[in-house]
Design a protein around this motif. Structure first.
Motif, PDB file in Angstrom:
ATOM      1  N   ILE A 117      24.365   9.054  97.181  1.00 17.86           N
ATOM      2  CA  ILE A 117      23.604   8.450  98.465  1.00 17.86           C
ATOM      3  C   ILE A 117      22.181   7.989  98.002  1.00 17.86           C
ATOM      4  CG2 ILE A 117      22.937   8.574 100.839  1.00 17.86           C
ATOM      5  CD1 ILE A 117      24.946  10.776 101.230  1.00 17.86           C
ATOM      6  N   LEU A 118      21.803   6.862  97.941  1.00 15.72           N
ATOM      7  CA  LEU A 118      20.427   6.409  97.645  1.00 15.72           C
ATOM      8  C   LEU A 118      19.821   5.248  98.561  1.00 15.72           C
ATOM      9  CD1 LEU A 118      20.881   5.836  93.698  1.00 15.72           C
ATOM     10  CD2 LEU A 118      20.180   8.003  94.780  1.00 15.72           C
ATOM     11  N   SER A 119      20.620   5.452  99.656  1.00 14.84           N
ATOM     12  CA  SER A 119      20.202   4.235 100.721  1.00 14.84           C
ATOM     13  C   SER A 119      18.828   4.484 101.435  1.00 14.84           C
ATOM     14  CB  SER A 119      21.367   4.418 101.798  1.00 14.84           C
ATOM     15  OG  SER A 119      21.478   5.560 102.477  1.00 14.84           O
ATOM     16  N   ASN A 120      18.336   3.419 101.936  1.00 12.09           N
ATOM     17  CA  ASN A 120      17.165   3.267 102.508  1.00 12.09           C
ATOM     18  C   ASN A 120      16.110   3.734 101.759  1.00 12.09           C
ATOM     19  OD1 ASN A 120      19.237   3.972 104.616  1.00 12.09           O
ATOM     20  ND2 ASN A 120      17.404   3.128 106.041  1.00 12.09           N
ATOM     21  N   ASN A 121      15.900   3.117 100.694  1.00 12.37           N
ATOM     22  CA  ASN A 121      14.703   3.187  99.684  1.00 12.37           C
ATOM     23  C   ASN A 121      14.155   1.816  99.574  1.00 12.37           C
ATOM     24  OD1 ASN A 121      14.116   6.295  98.945  1.00 12.37           O
ATOM     25  ND2 ASN A 121      16.325   6.268  99.014  1.00 12.37           N
ATOM     26  N   GLU A 122      13.653   1.990  98.157  1.00 17.09           N
ATOM     27  CA  GLU A 122      13.047   0.802  97.655  1.00 17.09           C
ATOM     28  C   GLU A 122      13.320   0.330  96.381  1.00 17.09           C
ATOM     29  OE1 GLU A 122       8.750   0.911  98.256  1.00 17.09           O
ATOM     30  OE2 GLU A 122       8.627   1.417 100.496  1.00 17.09           O
ATOM     31  N   LEU A 123      14.529   0.777  95.796  1.00 17.88           N
ATOM     32  CA  LEU A 123      15.082   0.553  94.608  1.00 17.88           C
ATOM     33  C   LEU A 123      15.475  -0.564  94.220  1.00 17.88           C
ATOM     34  CD1 LEU A 123      17.445   3.888  94.730  1.00 17.88           C
ATOM     35  CD2 LEU A 123      15.067   3.606  93.571  1.00 17.88           C
ATOM     36  N   GLY A 124      15.189  -1.285  93.029  1.00 21.37           N
ATOM     37  CA  GLY A 124      15.533  -2.384  92.674  1.00 21.37           C
ATOM     38  C   GLY A 124      16.321  -2.604  91.409  1.00 21.37           C
ATOM     39  N   GLY A 125      16.403  -3.888  90.531  1.00 19.99           N
ATOM     40  CA  GLY A 125      17.030  -3.975  89.543  1.00 19.99           C
ATOM     41  C   GLY A 125      18.547  -4.023  89.932  1.00 19.99           C
ATOM     42  N   GLU A 126      19.240  -3.832  88.914  1.00 22.38           N
ATOM     43  CA  GLU A 126      20.877  -4.208  88.991  1.00 22.38           C
ATOM     44  C   GLU A 126      21.496  -2.697  89.123  1.00 22.38           C
ATOM     45  OE1 GLU A 126      22.347  -6.303  85.721  1.00 22.38           O
ATOM     46  OE2 GLU A 126      21.539  -8.246  86.614  1.00 22.38           O
ATOM     47  N   ILE A 127      22.810  -2.828  89.615  1.00 25.50           N
ATOM     48  CA  ILE A 127      23.470  -1.315  89.715  1.00 25.50           C
ATOM     49  C   ILE A 127      23.862  -0.916  88.290  1.00 25.50           C
ATOM     50  CG2 ILE A 127      25.509  -0.277  90.683  1.00 25.50           C
ATOM     51  CD1 ILE A 127      25.605  -2.318  92.902  1.00 25.50           C
ATOM     52  N   PRO A 128      23.458   0.083  87.918  1.00 25.81           N
ATOM     53  CA  PRO A 128      24.151   0.663  86.464  1.00 25.81           C
ATOM     54  C   PRO A 128      25.707   0.232  86.151  1.00 25.81           C
ATOM     55  CG  PRO A 128      22.468   2.156  87.278  1.00 25.81           C
ATOM     56  CD  PRO A 128      22.875   1.143  88.630  1.00 25.81           C
ATOM     57  N   ARG A 129      25.870  -0.116  85.173  1.00 23.64           N
ATOM     58  CA  ARG A 129      27.378  -0.460  84.979  1.00 23.64           C
ATOM     59  C   ARG A 129      28.075   0.796  84.498  1.00 23.64           C
ATOM     60  NH1 ARG A 129      28.537  -5.716  83.958  1.00 23.64           N
ATOM     61  NH2 ARG A 129      26.467  -7.092  83.894  1.00 23.64           N
ATOM     62  N   ASN A 130      27.276   2.080  83.891  1.00 18.05           N
ATOM     63  CA  ASN A 130      28.058   3.143  83.623  1.00 18.05           C
ATOM     64  C   ASN A 130      28.159   4.090  84.793  1.00 18.05           C
ATOM     65  OD1 ASN A 130      25.312   3.972  83.665  1.00 18.05           O
ATOM     66  ND2 ASN A 130      25.265   5.000  82.035  1.00 18.05           N
ATOM     67  N   LEU A 131      27.737   3.767  85.981  1.00 19.18           N
ATOM     68  CA  LEU A 131      28.245   4.744  87.091  1.00 19.18           C
ATOM     69  C   LEU A 131      29.671   4.880  87.131  1.00 19.18           C
ATOM     70  CD1 LEU A 131      26.253   3.450  90.115  1.00 19.18           C
ATOM     71  CD2 LEU A 131      25.653   5.543  88.880  1.00 19.18           C
ATOM     72  N   SER A 132      30.304   3.843  86.440  1.00 18.52           N
ATOM     73  CA  SER A 132      31.774   4.116  86.237  1.00 18.52           C
ATOM     74  C   SER A 132      32.193   5.395  85.347  1.00 18.52           C
ATOM     75  CB  SER A 132      32.476   2.683  85.622  1.00 18.52           C
ATOM     76  OG  SER A 132      31.974   2.666  84.279  1.00 18.52           O
ATOM     77  N   SER A 133      31.360   5.965  84.603  1.00 16.41           N
ATOM     78  CA  SER A 133      31.703   7.062  84.003  1.00 16.41           C
ATOM     79  C   SER A 133      31.773   8.268  84.960  1.00 16.41           C
ATOM     80  CB  SER A 133      30.517   7.407  82.842  1.00 16.41           C
ATOM     81  OG  SER A 133      30.387   6.356  82.342  1.00 16.41           O
ATOM     82  N   CYS A 134      31.242   8.253  86.271  1.00 16.54           N
ATOM     83  CA  CYS A 134      31.264   9.357  87.243  1.00 16.54           C
ATOM     84  C   CYS A 134      32.733   9.242  87.676  1.00 16.54           C
ATOM     85  CB  CYS A 134      30.254   9.092  88.485  1.00 16.54           C
ATOM     86  SG  CYS A 134      28.753   8.842  87.734  1.00 16.54           S
ATOM     87  N   VAL A 135      33.694   9.596  87.001  1.00 24.63           N
ATOM     88  CA  VAL A 135      35.158   9.331  87.331  1.00 24.63           C
ATOM     89  C   VAL A 135      35.591   9.934  88.781  1.00 24.63           C
ATOM     90  CG1 VAL A 135      35.784   8.989  84.993  1.00 24.63           C
ATOM     91  CG2 VAL A 135      35.762  11.088  85.799  1.00 24.63           C
ATOM     92  N   GLY A 136      35.039  11.057  89.118  1.00 23.16           N
ATOM     93  CA  GLY A 136      35.208  11.766  90.400  1.00 23.16           C
ATOM     94  C   GLY A 136      34.681  11.161  91.497  1.00 23.16           C
ATOM     95  N   MET A 137      33.826  10.166  91.636  1.00 22.33           N
ATOM     96  CA  MET A 137      32.919   9.633  92.608  1.00 22.33           C
ATOM     97  C   MET A 137      33.858   9.227  93.780  1.00 22.33           C
ATOM     98  SD  MET A 137      29.661   8.797  93.090  1.00 22.33           S
ATOM     99  CE  MET A 137      28.860   7.942  91.795  1.00 22.33           C
ATOM    100  N   GLN A 138      33.462   9.864  95.189  1.00 24.13           N
ATOM    101  CA  GLN A 138      33.976   9.462  96.178  1.00 24.13           C
ATOM    102  C   GLN A 138      33.338   8.898  97.228  1.00 24.13           C
ATOM    103  OE1 GLN A 138      35.606  13.046  97.743  1.00 24.13           O
ATOM    104  NE2 GLN A 138      37.220  13.349  96.002  1.00 24.13           N
ATOM    105  N   TYR A 139      32.092   8.892  97.165  1.00 23.28           N
ATOM    106  CA  TYR A 139      31.231   8.444  98.253  1.00 23.28           C
ATOM    107  C   TYR A 139      30.090   7.786  97.363  1.00 23.28           C
ATOM    108  CZ  TYR A 139      28.469   8.211 102.549  1.00 23.28           C
ATOM    109  OH  TYR A 139      28.132   7.828 103.733  1.00 23.28           O
ATOM    110  N   LEU A 140      29.960   6.424  97.582  1.00 18.23           N
ATOM    111  CA  LEU A 140      28.799   5.858  97.039  1.00 18.23           C
ATOM    112  C   LEU A 140      28.154   4.742  97.902  1.00 18.23           C
ATOM    113  CD1 LEU A 140      27.350   4.709  94.452  1.00 18.23           C
ATOM    114  CD2 LEU A 140      29.252   3.136  94.148  1.00 18.23           C
ATOM    115  N   ASN A 141      27.053   5.291  98.244  1.00 25.28           N
ATOM    116  CA  ASN A 141      26.082   4.625  99.243  1.00 25.28           C
ATOM    117  C   ASN A 141      24.721   4.072  98.582  1.00 25.28           C
ATOM    118  OD1 ASN A 141      24.818   3.504 101.533  1.00 25.28           O
ATOM    119  ND2 ASN A 141      25.080   5.425 102.961  1.00 25.28           N
ATOM    120  N   LEU A 142      24.601   2.724  98.332  1.00 19.29           N
ATOM    121  CA  LEU A 142      23.331   2.091  97.744  1.00 19.29           C
ATOM    122  C   LEU A 142      22.841   1.182  98.771  1.00 19.29           C
ATOM    123  CD1 LEU A 142      24.741   1.382  94.317  1.00 19.29           C
ATOM    124  CD2 LEU A 142      23.525   3.458  95.230  1.00 19.29           C
ATOM    125  N   GLN A 143      22.907   1.096 100.066  1.00 15.79           N
ATOM    126  CA  GLN A 143      22.627   0.249 100.928  1.00 15.79           C
ATOM    127  C   GLN A 143      20.928   0.498 101.208  1.00 15.79           C
ATOM    128  OE1 GLN A 143      25.427   0.444 104.172  1.00 15.79           O
ATOM    129  NE2 GLN A 143      23.925   1.854 105.450  1.00 15.79           N
TER     130      GLN A 143
END
Length: 1007
Positions: A117-143
């Motif tokens: 959960i990284l929501s409500n910040n000022e992060l920029g750039g692109e979404i890292p492609r290798n997040l796909s390596s977190c094979v057990g991810m259940q909750y992804l919040n970048l809004q």
């Protein structure tokens, strides 16, 4: 045994994730890699105002970090790549901070991660492609960040495994919605709204069988909603509003999506009929289909939706059947209904009396811009929860029901553009919450009820194009709350314009044209400093244009045509730099026409119909003004000439005697250090330019809404602060005048000292205004409480310093409120407006929003002034009642002081991201009063009870008890100054005495 160990680890994880450490550990051998990674994370933080990471240096926890939960901790900085070394992490929650930079690709190493959960910040750039390596991810919040680029295709591997929630809304993502999202067999929520996604909605989304929430609003999506989406039978919320989608909605949507609770399709290009199966989705509470092209009738059975709270079908092409508006009766079954909007359609018929049976929870009733006929049902008075009633632009006739005065919660009443007749009911004066009243373009007659003066929150009043007569009540035109417009044009109003017009000091638009108003233009009109548009055309005003109107330099349009005005055209109109159009035609004006400013452009002025004007620029074609004819004097008898010469001589002699006497008297008068009206030193634009090194950016020490402040050295040896007004900013002129008026009347050791002012022209001929103050060497309180990136080495204010500063500020405000000849409301108290001199004595500054309270003395209304329109003050510090009526008050300053006090001792801004959904700094402190106040204090203050060098187990117990008692009293003062109701707030004198008493207790115990 393994089961028991795993269970214990789970309990430890849950407990420590919610503990104050914000870190959870698993039972593994001690690992120095995790500690190093945490310290790297801490080093990347520019600001940790909560001190949440203060103990990380000395931590020797025997285990591996499994959770990092730092939500809403006011962190500022970047996420270091070292976070990838915390390989046992299962949960990361950094929501609602001010993190910048990119999302580190090293997070892809965290193969055990389930929640990110990284929501409500000022992060920029692109979404890292290798997040796909977190094979057990259940909750992804970048809004709600600033992420850009396309959604990486590699994320499909997360979606195809265990991902349940995928949120990337409120970013700047581009490209099309990936079709591979349809492989998300576990997905229940998909939030992709408020980006820049284009193209059609992929049909593959219809394969996400467990999906409950689908939000795609505020994008640039095109095409139709794929039919496969209607196969998502688990769907609870579908929001595709604000796109460019088209097509028809299936008639069986209510059967396809039976669990639907929210359906938002507004602001697209959908067409066809409103599906009659919608009531089969019995859980619907929000139904928004507005701003489309739906046709046909409103389904009669929508009233079966018992949970319906909001329904909007506005801006469509809907029609009524043979039974007219009877479908409204069906909504009497909707006992939770709050908003009913059917405006801007093609409905025909009368409003049924049964509308009175709608629930009392109804707040909005919007039926404007249809073809509704008949009367306004008198029964409408039963809807006592109504806040907005909009029936404008119809064909409604009859009279306004007298019972409308029973709608005590009404704030907006829009009845314009009908055929309503009769008198304006005096009962409207009972609707004291009214903000906007628009009755223009009807057939109303009779007087304007003086009782409207009871609506002391009224911001706009429009009665134009009616048949009203009588005079303009002083009770109405004297409403100080009127700030948007006062328009009574095209009626038959008579009598003079009341002097109380000056009370509308915040008004922007005034239209009195085409009535039969008489008398002179009142000089008090000069107090309406926010005026932009003024039309008094087509009346019977006489006399000259008052010199006092020179203050209305913010005017953009001025029309005084078709009256009986005489005298000369005022030269001061040349200085009205924002004036776009000036119409003085068809009066009896005479004399020379000015030639500068707006008078250079014949397209922007009109002076025809004034027979005795002369001069001006050549394009006007006026005759040349005659020079005084000296021959007439030669023809005068010698006696008359002698008498005239003698009288002139005596007048000159008397003037010389007076001048000499005054100079001798002033020479013997002792000098004073305080500047008086005659004693301000004169300073030019050139001198201020030189003093500030040509207003160099290196000398810029502050910026506000109306100007910039520069450090300078006047005459080579006097350090000053020069506030240069940005005259292009709305309200800057008024701010300048208000500050000048306030500062010339007050003197106090805790108020900033003004040296002089400059009102001149710069080197390119632009108007220039500035105020010159003593320079405060220690800057503002804002800089000390919240140092910027280049001020991180700034020492923290001690407890004693903060208390002294609070008392200094309280002395200043208490002086303004109770010890000036006329009580003054500061209007904008906040840390940046509290300056600190070389001795750290606080001085309150910036009187651009100051206001004199006429009711406090016998001061004439014409001498009172305010300085802004609409909301006065700064968000977070402004009193809640200002948002309703905009009226300045002493209690408003008390409220702002409370915010200042609480912020000084907690170190938390009132606009912090943690405060949302009604949760405020006041509530935060009030809640903590029943617990430990030490937890909410600025950590740097705890040195009083945790002296340096003493371990956690050896605190000074006696100091802690006294400290908490006194801090509790300070916080109680802050809370009592901040009650929502004005009459429940502690006044400034009481607050000051309480703070002084607390300081004495601290001094007594050596704190």
């Amino acid at each position: 045994m393994n089961f028991i160990s795993a269970f214990v680890s789970l309990i430890l994880f849950i407990h420590q994730t919610h503990s104050s450490t914000c870190i959870a550990y698993a039972s593994y051998p001690e690992n120095e890699i995790d500690r190093a990674a945490l310290l790297a994370f801490k080093d990347k933080m520019i600001e940790d105002s909560q001190g949440i990471m203060s103990s990380w240096n000395n931590h020797r926890h025997a285990g591996r970090v499994t959770a990092l939960d730092l939500e809403s901790q006011k962190l500022i900085g970047t996420i270091p790549p070292d976070i990838g070394n915390l390989t046992f992490l299962r949960r990361i929650n950094l929501m609602a901070n001010r993190l910048r930079g990119n999302i580190p690709k090293e997070i892809g190493r965290l193969f055990r991660l389930k929640t990110l959960i990284l929501s409500n910040n000022e992060l920029g750039g692109e979404i890292p492609r290798n997040l796909s390596s977190c094979v057990g991810m259940q909750y992804l919040n970048l809004q709600q960040n600033r992420l850009s680029g396309r959604i990486p295709g590699e994320l499909r591997y997360l979606v195809e495994r265990e991902l349940i929630v995928f949120r990337v809304a409120k970013n700047d993502l581009t490209g099309e919605i990936p079709s591979w999202l349809g492989n998300g067999s576990s997905l229940t929520e998909l939030h992709m709204g408020e980006n820049d996604l284009k193209g059609p909605i992929p049909a593959e989304l219809g394969r996400i069988s467990k999906l409950k929430i689908l939000i795609l609003h505020f994008n640039n999506l095109t095409g139709c909603i794929p039919s496969s989406v209607y196969n998502l039978t688990s769907l609870v919320g579908l929001d595709v509003a604000d796109n460019s989608l088209h097509g028809e909605i299936p008639s069986e949507i209510g059967n396809y999506l039976p669990h639907l609770q929210g359906l938002c399709l507004e602001d697209n290009r959908f067409s066809g009929q409103v599906p009659h199966s919608l009531p089969n989705a019995t859980g619907l509470d929000v139904l928004s289909l507005g701003f489309n092209s739906f046709t046909g009738n409103v389904p009669a059975n929508l009233g079966n939706l018992r949970n319906l709270a909001e329904i909007s079908f506005s801006y469509n092409q809907l029609q009524t059947g043979y039974d007219g508006l009877s479908f409204l009766t069906g909504f009497t079954n909707c006992t939770k209904l709050e908003e009913l909007d059917f405006g801007h359609n093609k409905f025909i018929g009368e409003i049924p009396a049964s509308i009175a049976n709608l629930t009392n929870t109804l707040r909005w009733l919007l039926l404007g811009s249809n073809q509704i006929t008949g009367n306004i049902p008198p029964e409408i008075e039963k809807l006592n929860g109504l806040q907005i009633l909009a029936l404008y632009n119809n064909s409604i006739s009859g009279e306004i029901p007298h019972g409308i005065g029973k709608l005590k919660n009404l704030t907006y009443l829009y009845l314009w553009g009908n055929s309503i007749s009769g008198a304006i009911p005096s009962s409207l004066g009972n609707v004291t919450q009214l903000l906007h009243l628009e009755l223009q373009c009807n057939q109303l007659e009779g007087d304007i009820p003086p009782s409207l003066g009871w609506c002391q929150k009224l911001q706009s009043l429009n009665l134009t194009y009616n048949n009203l007569n009588g005079t303009i009540p002083k009770e109405v035109i004297g409403l100080s709350s009127l700030s948007l417009f006062f328009e009574v044009a095209e009626n038959s109003l008579t009598g003079p314009l009341p002097l109380e017009v000056g009370n509308m000091s915040q008004i922007v638009n005034v239209d009195l044209s085409n009535n039969r108003l008489t008398g002179e233009i009142p000089s008090t009109l000069s107090q309406c400093l926010m005026l932009q548009n003024l039309s008094m055309a087509g009346n019977l005003f006489e006399g000259s244009i008052p010199p006092s109107l020179r203050t209305l330099i913010g005017l953009q349009y001025l029309d005084l045509s078709r009256n009986r005005l005489s005298g000369q055209i005022p030269v001061y109109f040349e200085n009205f730099t924002v004036l776009e159009a000036l119409n003085l035609s068809f009066n009896s004006l005479e004399g020379e026409v000015p030639q500068e400013g707006i008078f250079r452009d014949t397209k922007r002025i009109s002076i025809i119909g004034n027979k005795d004007l002369c001069g001006g620029i050549k394009k006007l074609g006026l005759p040349v003004c005659k020079v005084h004819d000296m021959k007439k004097w030669r023809k005068l008898p010698k006696l008359k000439v002698s008498i005239a010469v003698t009288i002139s001589f005596l007048i000159v002699l008397a003037c010389l005697i007076v001048v000499v006497y005054r100079r001798r008297k002033s020479a013997t008068r002792p000098s004073t250090a305080l500047p008086t009206k005659e004693g301000f030193q004169k300073v030019s634009y050139a001198k201020l330019r030189q003093a500030t090194d040509e207003f160099s950016p290196s000398n810029l020490i502050g910026q506000g809404s109306h100007g910039s402040v520069y450090r300078g050295m006047l005459d080579g040896n006097q350090p000053v602060a020069v506030k240069v007004l940005n005259l292009r900013q709305k309200g800057a002129f008024k701010s300048f005048f208000a500050e000048c008026e306030a500062l010339r009347n007050i003197r106090h050791r805790n108020l900033v000292n003004i040296i002089t002012v400059c009102s001149s022209i710069d080197f390119i001929g632009t108007e220039f205004k500035a105020l010159v103050y003593d320079l405060m060497q220690n800057g503002s309180l804002e800089q000390w409480l919240h140092p910027g990136e280049n001020q991180l080495d700034m020492p923290k204010l001690s407890l004693r310093q903060r208390l002294d500063i609070a008392i200094d500020a309280a002395f200043a405000i208490e002086y303004l409120h109770h010890h000036c000849q006329t009580s003054i409301v500061h209007g904008d108290l906040k840390p940046s407006n509290v300056l600190l001199d070389h001795d750290m004595v606080a001085r309150v500054c910036d009187f651009g929003l100051a206001r004199f309270l006429c009711g406090s003395t016998n001061l004439d209304a014409s001498q009172c002034q305010a300085s802004s329109s609409g909301l006065k003050g700064t968000i977070g510090y402004v009193a809640p009642e200002y948002g309703l009526d905009g009226t300045s008050s002493l209690q408003g300053d008390v409220y702002s002081f409370r915010i200042l006090l609480l912020e000084m001792f907690t170190g938390i801004r009132p606009t912090d991201v943690m405060f949302e959904d009604g949760w405020t700094l006041h509530e935060f402190v009030k809640t903590a009063q029943n617990k430990s106040l030490l937890k909410i204090l600025d950590p740097s203050l705890l040195s009083v009870v945790y002296p340096a060098g003493i371990g956690d187990g050896q605190i000074n117990e006696a100091n802690m008890v006294r400290f908490e008692e006194n801090i509790a009293e300070i916080m109680r003062i802050g809370v009592l100054c901040s009650m929502k109701l004005q009459n429940e707030r502690m006044d400034m004198t009481h607050a000051l005495s309480k703070l002084v008493a607390v300081r004495e207790k601290f001094l007594k115990h050596g704190m």
